[in-house]
Write a protein that holds these residues in place. Structure first.
Motif, short mmCIF file in Angstrom:
data_model
loop_
_atom_site.label_atom_id
_atom_site.label_comp_id
_atom_site.label_asym_id
_atom_site.label_seq_id
_atom_site.Cartn_x
_atom_site.Cartn_y
_atom_site.Cartn_z
N VAL A 246 0.87 -1.18 0.00
CA VAL A 246 0.00 0.00 0.00
C VAL A 246 0.90 1.23 0.00
CG1 VAL A 246 -1.84 1.22 1.21
CG2 VAL A 246 -1.77 -1.28 1.24
N ARG A 247 0.93 1.94 -1.11
CA ARG A 247 1.84 3.08 -1.25
C ARG A 247 1.12 4.42 -1.12
NH1 ARG A 247 6.59 0.99 -2.76
NH2 ARG A 247 6.61 -1.02 -3.84
N ARG A 248 -0.15 4.48 -1.43
CA ARG A 248 -0.88 5.75 -1.37
C ARG A 248 -2.09 5.57 -0.48
NH1 ARG A 248 -1.99 8.79 -6.85
NH2 ARG A 248 -2.51 10.31 -5.25
N ARG A 249 -2.35 6.58 0.33
CA ARG A 249 -3.47 6.57 1.25
C ARG A 249 -4.33 7.80 0.96
NH1 ARG A 249 -2.55 2.99 5.43
NH2 ARG A 249 -0.42 2.19 5.47
N GLY A 250 -5.62 7.60 1.00
CA GLY A 250 -6.55 8.69 0.76
C GLY A 250 -7.83 8.47 1.53
N THR A 251 -8.41 9.57 1.99
CA THR A 251 -9.63 9.49 2.78
C THR A 251 -10.83 9.64 1.85
OG1 THR A 251 -8.48 10.46 4.66
CG2 THR A 251 -10.88 10.45 4.73
N ASP A 252 -11.56 8.55 1.65
CA ASP A 252 -12.76 8.55 0.83
C ASP A 252 -13.69 7.48 1.39
OD1 ASP A 252 -14.75 8.64 -1.02
OD2 ASP A 252 -13.44 8.57 -2.78
N TYR A 253 -14.57 7.91 2.30
CA TYR A 253 -15.46 6.94 2.94
C TYR A 253 -16.57 6.48 2.00
CZ TYR A 253 -13.33 7.49 7.52
OH TYR A 253 -12.45 7.47 8.58
N THR A 254 -16.83 7.21 0.92
CA THR A 254 -17.78 6.73 -0.08
C THR A 254 -17.25 5.48 -0.77
OG1 THR A 254 -18.61 8.97 -0.46
CG2 THR A 254 -19.03 7.35 -2.18
N ARG A 255 -16.00 5.51 -1.16
CA ARG A 255 -15.39 4.32 -1.74
C ARG A 255 -15.30 3.21 -0.72
NH1 ARG A 255 -9.75 5.42 -4.46
NH2 ARG A 255 -11.15 6.53 -5.88
N LEU A 256 -15.01 3.55 0.54
CA LEU A 256 -14.92 2.54 1.58
C LEU A 256 -16.26 1.82 1.76
CD1 LEU A 256 -12.88 1.49 3.77
CD2 LEU A 256 -14.01 3.07 5.34
N SER A 257 -17.36 2.56 1.75
CA SER A 257 -18.68 1.94 1.88
C SER A 257 -19.00 1.06 0.68
CB SER A 257 -19.74 3.03 2.04
OG SER A 257 -19.50 3.83 3.18
N ALA A 258 -18.59 1.49 -0.53
CA ALA A 258 -18.83 0.68 -1.72
C ALA A 258 -18.05 -0.64 -1.66
CB ALA A 258 -18.46 1.46 -2.97
N VAL A 259 -16.83 -0.60 -1.14
CA VAL A 259 -16.04 -1.83 -0.99
C VAL A 259 -16.72 -2.77 0.01
CG1 VAL A 259 -13.82 -2.78 -0.29
CG2 VAL A 259 -13.91 -0.69 -1.64
N PHE A 260 -17.26 -2.22 1.09
CA PHE A 260 -17.96 -3.06 2.06
C PHE A 260 -19.19 -3.70 1.44
CE2 PHE A 260 -15.26 -1.85 5.45
CZ PHE A 260 -15.59 -2.62 6.54
#
Length: 600
Positions: A246-260
């Motif tokens: 994991v080289r890049r980190r970004g805060t996007d809880y919309t994408r996080l919810s879609a992954v869940f």
């Protein structure tokens, strides 16, 4: 005639003496010092000068051409009778005597590896797992339970003790390739870890993806920057291991919810998703744009700082000044990020404008609470999300990841400290009259502070790129948390640390319940709600005391800020664990499978 008679006489002598040819005189090479005792003097056999006076004649072995033998030959009468049609009797001195030979086993198996399958093993009828000597615990989890609980329960068990997997329900592909399944698992885990999810939840998601495609004997491993997973079909097969960084980190809880939601669909036994369909949905998640544009994020950071300044006693002028300072710091941080500077310098630069505006108002002798301006600007920069995730990883047993996250938080905090201290130092040199004890004079305005806390949570949710459907819930959760904190701290007289811990516990409890109700991640419902509880004022006054040469008082205030931060993180985690404790996760006999690394 005479010659003819001589020839006939000689022929008759040869016929009468058949061994006459053997008595021919031998050459010098045929003589040996180790020849056996000779015959009579008239014999032409080989003799030796070492012969004893009393010669003992050894009868020659039948079938041999010469009587020359070794002195190590067995004397006459002691010969071991040889088997008929046997090989020559010359053998090794280590040979076993006749009659003592060990019997060879019949049809002996060839020597092989210790990991070779038994002769009775067949791959077609092999069991899915190997039964341990103590038996397999009966763990029954209802399908209505969230997949996080089901996967956590099995992950905390050894591989050999996990219950038998459910029948594979994927019909789109008869046998998906193991490397492709592992690659899909790692890509999903990368998005979750980069989005700020805890290590335990990332491992549970990775295990759920593998199990949904029939790979039940797998072991995921999560660290701060490395994901790996190993799959071994059985004890006699070679394992397959894959890893991803994991080289890049970004805060996007919309994408996080879609992954869940993707993981939940893969784990649902009533839903059939092929491997190609899962890859297609994952590619769509990566291509999706953020739900809020850049100007909205900058405005949200300004409103967050203004709301935080009102919480600590600011008025309208303070609100505007804090908002301007936060927006200017946000733009400077974006400029540094575009030039490739590390996040440490980004936080340092972002902390400078709010502190500079507060000092400028004090030097200009404007009658406002300049400390509230600086405190509001710090609220927008404090890494509360990384702090909660780091403490949560430590409490759940992922100490390496927790140490890395907390070290990251420390670097961000040091960057903020440097930016504010530089401005405050020059402000003190310019004669700015900043009061470190202003925190004791915060006025109690319950209605205004509750509204300000809800605005802070709403803008914090926008900065985290949350879905619009979750913004209202997290805003209400933050308002409840601040109400509980204010009621316990101001009228109740409890310490700020205890009040913060209780309020954070309620945030974690309600956030976990909302996440279970919607089968989603708990981060969108908890991270923004802890915004009003962050120790912005304690941090600022500690730095101010250090800048004014009151090091002891400054260290006490910074220690208070650290205590508040730990109380927030522990409270959020404890609230989540309490929600899991009282919800049904399986039968009473199988509850021991939910143990972590150590316990009773």
């Amino acid at each position: 005639m005479r010659g003819k008679h001589e020839y006939e006489r000689r022929r008759r002598e040869l016929v009468a003496e058949p061994d006459a040819e053997d008595r021919k005189p031998q050459s010098d090479e045929a003589r040996s010092a180790f020849a056996p005792p000779g015959r009579d003097e008239g014999d032409s056999a080989a003799t030796s000068e070492f012969l004893s006076p009393t010669a003992v004649r050894v009868p020659p072995v039948s079938g041999t051409d010469s009587s020359t033998t070794s002195e190590f030959a067995v004397p006459a009468g002691l010969d071991v009778p040889s088997a008929p049609a046997a090989e020559p009797e010359t053998t090794s001195e280590f040979a076993l005597p006749q009659g003592l030979e060990a019997r060879r086993p019949h049809a002996a198996e060839p020597e092989g590896s210790a990991f070779s399958p038994p002769s009775t093993y067949t791959a077609g009828q092999a069991p899915p797992v190997f039964t341990p000597p103590s038996g397999i615990p009966a763990v029954r989890l209802t399908k209505e339970a969230p997949w996080q609980d089901r996967m956590r329960t099995m992950l905390r068990m050894p591989v050999a003790e996990r219950p038998a997997p459910e029948p594979v329900h994927k019909t789109g592909e008869s046998a998906p390739a193991v490397p492709r399944v592992l690659d899909l698992t790692l890509r999903i885990g990368e998005l979750l870890l980069a989005g700020g999810e805890g290590a335990e939840d990332v491992e549970a998601a990775m295990f759920a993806v593998c199990r949904s495609y029939g790979l039940d004997r797998c072991e995921p491993t999560v660290t701060f920057t490395l994901l790996s997973i190993s799959y071994q079909p059985s004890l006699v097969d070679d394992p397959v291991t894959a890893s991803r960084t994991v080289r890049r980190r970004g805060t996007d809880y919309t994408r996080l919810s879609a992954v869940f939601r993707l993981v939940a669909d893969l784990s649902d036994p009533d839903t059939t998703i092929s491997l190609e369909e899962a890859y297609r949905r994952l590619a769509e998640l990566r291509r999706n744009r953020h739900p809020y544009p850049g100007w909205a994020l900058t405005g949200a950071s300004g409103l967050l700082a203004g709301a935080a300044s009102v919480l600590v006693g600011g008025d309208v002028i303070v609100f505007i000044a804090a908002a301007l300072g936060a927006m200017l710091g946000d733009r400077l941080a974006w400029l540094c990020a575009g030039r490739g500077l590390p996040e440490f310098y980004q936080f340092t630069v972002a902390a400078t404008p709010p502190a500079a505006i507060g000092v400028a108002l004090t030097v200009a002798q404007v009658h406002v609470n300049a400390s509230a301006v600086v405190t509001g600007g710090l609220f927008a920069l404090l890494p509360g999300r990384a702090l909660v995730a780091g403490v949560q990883d430590g409490l759940t047993g992922f100490y390496i990841t927790a140490a890395a996250r907390l070290l990251e938080v420390m670097y961000f905090f040091v960057g903020i400290v440097i930016g504010v201290l530089v401005v405050l130092y020059f402000g003190v040199k310019l004669g700015a009259q900043l009061n470190p004890d202003a925190a004791l004079n915060v006025s109690e305005r319950p209605v205004v502070q509750i509204l300000a806390s809800m605005l802070l949570c709403l803008t914090f949710a926008v900065l985290l790129q949350q879905e619009r459907s979750t913004v209202l819930w997290v805003t209400l959760n933050g308002g409840v948390a601040w109400s509980v904190y204010g009621a316990m701290h101001y009228p109740g007289g409890l310490s700020p640390v205890a009040s913060t811990a209780v309020a954070a516990g309620l945030v974690g409890l309600f956030g976990q319940l909302l996440a279970r109700y919607r089968f989603a991640s708990a981060l969108p419902y908890t991270t923004a709600a802890i915004g009003p509880l962050l120790p912005g004022s304690a941090t600022y006054f500690g730095l101010l005391s250090i800048a004014q040469a009151h090091v002891d008082k400054g260290l006490v205030s910074l220690a208070k800020a650290a205590s508040l931060a730990m109380a927030i993180a522990i409270g959020v985690n404890l609230g989540s664990e309490i929600s899991r404790l009282f919800l049904r996760v399986g039968s009473a006999k199988g509850r021991r499978a939910a143990k972590r690394t150590r316990g009773f």
